[in-house]
Motif scaffolding. Structure first.
Motif, PDB file in Angstrom:
ATOM      1  N   VAL A   1     -10.174  -7.996   4.505  1.00 17.83           N
ATOM      2  CA  VAL A   1     -10.065  -6.832   5.400  1.00 17.83           C
ATOM      3  C   VAL A   1      -8.923  -5.741   5.168  1.00 17.83           C
ATOM      4  O   VAL A   1      -8.880  -4.712   5.274  1.00 17.83           O
ATOM      5  N   VAL A   2      -7.592  -6.601   4.973  1.00 18.23           N
ATOM      6  CA  VAL A   2      -6.421  -5.816   4.815  1.00 18.23           C
ATOM      7  C   VAL A   2      -6.472  -5.068   3.618  1.00 18.23           C
ATOM      8  O   VAL A   2      -5.892  -3.892   3.628  1.00 18.23           O
ATOM      9  N   VAL A   3      -7.082  -5.305   2.529  1.00 19.21           N
ATOM     10  CA  VAL A   3      -7.243  -4.734   1.237  1.00 19.21           C
ATOM     11  C   VAL A   3      -8.168  -3.485   1.440  1.00 19.21           C
ATOM     12  O   VAL A   3      -7.816  -2.325   0.851  1.00 19.21           O
ATOM     13  N   LEU A   4      -9.132  -3.522   2.188  1.00 17.66           N
ATOM     14  CA  LEU A   4     -10.024  -2.594   2.576  1.00 17.66           C
ATOM     15  C   LEU A   4      -9.218  -1.407   3.397  1.00 17.66           C
ATOM     16  O   LEU A   4      -9.512  -0.217   3.284  1.00 17.66           O
TER      17      LEU A   4
ATOM     18  N   ARG B   1      -5.023   3.797   4.858  1.00 14.92           N
ATOM     19  CA  ARG B   1      -3.853   4.332   4.354  1.00 14.92           C
ATOM     20  C   ARG B   1      -3.666   5.125   2.859  1.00 14.92           C
ATOM     21  O   ARG B   1      -2.794   5.790   2.537  1.00 14.92           O
ATOM     22  N   GLY B   2      -4.849   4.855   2.102  1.00  7.79           N
ATOM     23  CA  GLY B   2      -4.862   5.552   0.848  1.00  7.79           C
ATOM     24  C   GLY B   2      -3.929   4.892  -0.038  1.00  7.79           C
ATOM     25  O   GLY B   2      -3.754   5.617  -1.185  1.00  7.79           O
ATOM     26  N   ASP B   3      -3.454   3.908  -0.023  1.00  9.58           N
ATOM     27  CA  ASP B   3      -2.428   3.148  -0.937  1.00  9.58           C
ATOM     28  C   ASP B   3      -3.223   2.222  -1.623  1.00  9.58           C
ATOM     29  O   ASP B   3      -3.153   0.995  -1.608  1.00  9.58           O
ATOM     30  N   ARG B   4      -4.076   2.861  -2.644  1.00 10.21           N
ATOM     31  CA  ARG B   4      -4.848   1.979  -3.700  1.00 10.21           C
ATOM     32  C   ARG B   4      -4.010   1.027  -4.302  1.00 10.21           C
ATOM     33  O   ARG B   4      -4.667   0.026  -4.810  1.00 10.21           O
ATOM     34  N   TRP B   5      -2.978   1.625  -4.823  1.00  8.09           N
ATOM     35  CA  TRP B   5      -2.118   0.446  -5.758  1.00  8.09           C
ATOM     36  C   TRP B   5      -1.955  -0.602  -4.945  1.00  8.09           C
ATOM     37  O   TRP B   5      -2.041  -1.795  -5.662  1.00  8.09           O
ATOM     38  N   THR B   6      -1.335  -0.492  -3.477  1.00  5.18           N
ATOM     39  CA  THR B   6      -1.119  -1.840  -3.198  1.00  5.18           C
ATOM     40  C   THR B   6      -2.160  -2.620  -2.563  1.00  5.18           C
ATOM     41  O   THR B   6      -2.250  -3.976  -2.706  1.00  5.18           O
TER      42      THR B   6
ATOM     43  N   LEU C   1      -2.350  -6.404  -3.631  1.00  2.00           N
ATOM     44  CA  LEU C   1      -2.771  -7.484  -2.544  1.00  2.00           C
ATOM     45  C   LEU C   1      -4.068  -8.442  -2.969  1.00  2.00           C
ATOM     46  O   LEU C   1      -3.939  -9.443  -3.067  1.00  2.00           O
ATOM     47  N   GLY C   2      -5.016  -7.594  -3.665  1.00  7.24           N
ATOM     48  CA  GLY C   2      -6.206  -8.535  -3.801  1.00  7.24           C
ATOM     49  C   GLY C   2      -6.219  -9.264  -4.975  1.00  7.24           C
ATOM     50  O   GLY C   2      -6.679 -10.515  -5.091  1.00  7.24           O
ATOM     51  N   ALA C   3      -5.286  -9.047  -6.250  1.00  9.85           N
ATOM     52  CA  ALA C   3      -4.979  -9.413  -7.227  1.00  9.85           C
ATOM     53  C   ALA C   3      -4.083 -10.661  -6.939  1.00  9.85           C
ATOM     54  O   ALA C   3      -4.307 -11.912  -7.667  1.00  9.85           O
ATOM     55  N   ALA C   4      -3.074 -10.678  -6.093  1.00  7.92           N
ATOM     56  CA  ALA C   4      -2.107 -11.524  -5.719  1.00  7.92           C
ATOM     57  C   ALA C   4      -2.796 -12.682  -5.100  1.00  7.92           C
ATOM     58  O   ALA C   4      -2.753 -13.825  -5.433  1.00  7.92           O
ATOM     59  N   CYS C   5      -3.855 -12.436  -3.956  1.00 12.03           N
ATOM     60  CA  CYS C   5      -4.623 -13.356  -3.510  1.00 12.03           C
ATOM     61  C   CYS C   5      -5.482 -14.241  -4.387  1.00 12.03           C
ATOM     62  O   CYS C   5      -5.970 -15.349  -4.460  1.00 12.03           O
TER      63      CYS C   5
END
Length: 223
Positions: A87-90, A96-101, A105-109
């Motif tokens: 949900v936070v990734v989405l 927020r338009g912060d696609r890099w973050t 986040l998705g990769a870290a999880c």
């Protein structure tokens, strides 16, 4: 006459808390992993004592045990935590338009979850076995997947609140919820007799290591 150029003042020092914490957590995690894999007597004895005591309580207090099962199977379940992360990734991607973050986040999880399964397969520690079990679980014991997942998901989300400058009351509330969740899920796993205490400690250490490494990578690699 030309005025000689004035050197610009040095920028603020880069924070070193995350790299230092990462090294400390890596050493502690590796030490605990070695002791568990080697079945070090004092550690195994401590695990046995804690497990025997908590299992006796779990059998004697069925109401508390049922509450523990609800918390561990629904509120603090690994899939609940992963859904929260998704949900936070989405939100990061769309609002927020912060696609890099969002990708970070998705990769870290994802890496945290994969590392957890690899370690389970490598260590292959047996779970506690009881003649009168109050719950059951699958896969190997070390590290606790519930404890590790809750730790890195809550830790990453707390760091994001700090990163985006969330209001102090919100950050303090989130911190309290995270502490209760991470500590609480560890207690439920030991109480229900599906993990040794050191499985939970290992999950906490390794989950914190995932957070420390992810924060360092975010600071160094984010364009």
């Amino acid at each position: 006459m030309q005025t000689p150029p004035v050197d610009s003042p040095p920028g603020p020092p880069q924070p070193r808390t995350a790299p230092f914490a990462g090294w400390v957590l890596a050493v502690c995690s590796a030490l605990l992993l070695v002791l568990v894999a080697a079945e070090w007597g004092p550690l195994i004895g401590l695990d046995d004592d804690i497990a025997d005591t908590t299992h006796r309580w779990a059998v004697d207090e069925p109401g508390v045990t049922q509450t523990m099962r609800i918390l561990t199977d629904w509120v603090w379940d690994t899939w609940t935590m992963r859904l929260l992360c998704a949900v936070v990734v989405l939100w990061l991607w769309v609002r927020r338009g912060d696609r890099w973050t969002a990708v970070w986040l998705g990769a870290a999880c994802l890496v945290g979850s994969l590392a957890q399964q690899v370690l389970k397969a490598v260590v292959d520690r047996a779970r506690p076995v009881w003649p009168d079990p109050v719950d059951s679980a699958h896969y190997a014991a070390f590290p606790s997947g519930h404890a590790m997942t809750a730790t890195f998901v809550c830790g990453l989300l707390l760091w994001l609140l700090h990163h985006y400058g969330a209001p102090r009351p919100l950050r303090l509330t989130a911190l309290a919820v995270a502490v209760v969740s991470v500590a609480g899920v560890g207690v439920t796993r030991v109480w229900l007799g599906v993990h040794w205490a050191t499985d939970v400690v290992g999950g906490w250490l390794l989950g914190s290591l995932v957070v420390a490494v992810a924060v360092v990578l975010h600071r160094r690699l984010r364009p």
